[in-house]
Motif scaffolding. Structure first.
Motif: not given
Length: 289
Positions: A212-214, A167-173, A204-205
């Motif tokens: 799952g979704t946000p 998982a990219p850093a922006w997704l963790w944020r 999507r990410a």
């Protein structure tokens, strides 16, 4: 149009079968040669544990030709042509999971949404399940059901671990924003803006990496926060707990909580009280006014 297999239906001859509520487990030997296996799909989610033989699978993580032991998870609707390269000596165990059962577990775990090969704990649990059923079919339904539930949980954990690594850093944020602000009325645009991406890209990410979704993750965070508040603040009103966790009202909170935990918030709180405290409360209720 691929052939659709029904409940517990696989390309093989059954040697043993054992059941538990929501699950059907079987030990089989392959009967259809490689050239005779066509693309097909299953109405249910299922696992295939190859105990002996050479197996060809299109699942993510599978080698070109897999040797035993191999564990594959296929979500409902997976179209594939998985097969044994050679029928001689092949043995496999299947675990079929009814769609209703997958829905019941969806509030607690997020299973992968793609076919994948499983290792580690998931494979160890699957082998224990195969051994339990293989003991002359004497394993009780609770043992089988418990191992099947453990297998689902191990599958979710394994898929989550692999996704987390990538998982990219922006997704963790974005994920941390949901966790920290789960009591507020978050919008998809707000979360995406905090991560610096488009809402479609975020959704999507999020599914690819976290299963799952946000919105799914927000729901789990709210339930976890509510359970924590009920444990830590036994005298806080249920309406206040609902408000702190972002629910529209107490009725909405109670419905969501009972669906996830099997108990209403009030019964959940009561179950956490020490026995002496529960007795004192009941005694007070029995006293005449």
């Amino acid at each position: 149009m691929p052939r659709i297999f029904g409940h517990g239906q696989f390309l093989g001859q059954h040697e043993q079968r054992w059941q538990a509520p929501g699950f059907s487990v079987a030990r089989l030997v392959p009967t259809v040669p490689e050239h005779g296996v066509e693309e097909h799909t299953h109405a249910e989610g299922h696992f295939v544990l190859v105990l002996r033989g050479s197996y060809v699978s299109s699942a993510r993580g599978a080698p070109a030709l897999a040797r035993e032991p191999l564990l594959v998870y296929n979500p409902p609707g997976t179209v594939h042509r998985d097969r044994f390269r050679d029928l001689q000596g092949g043995v496999f165990v299947t675990v079929a999971v009814q769609v209703a059962t997958l829905r019941e577990y969806a509030d607690a775990i997020a299973l992968p949404d793609h076919a994948c090969v499983l290792e580690g704990l998931a494979q160890r649990v699957a082998r224990r399940l195969a051994a339990a059923g293989g003991e002359a079919g004497t394993a009780d339904a609770l043992t089988i059901e418990s191992l099947c539930a453990e297998l689902l949980d191990a599958t979710a954990t394994y898929g989550r671990t692999l996704a987390y690594r990538q998982a990219p850093a922006w997704l963790w944020r974005a994920r941390e924003r949901i966790h920290d602000d789960c009591g507020s009325q978050l919008g998809l645009a707000d979360i995406a803006a905090a991560a610096g991406v488009h809402p479609v890209h975020l959704t999507r990410a999020f599914r690819r990496h976290f299963g799952g979704t946000p919105g799914d993750y927000l729901r789990r965070c709210r339930l976890a926060k509510a359970a924590g508040l009920l444990r830590a603040r036994s005298h806080q009103g249920l309406a206040a707990v609902a408000d702190a966790c972002g629910y529209a009202d107490q009725a909405h909170f109670s419905h969501a909580f009972k669906r996830a935990f099997g108990l209403s918030p009030a019964r959940y709180r009561e179950a956490l009280r020490p026995p002496a405290q529960v007795c004192q409360i009941q005694d007070r209720h029995r006293r005449p006014a």
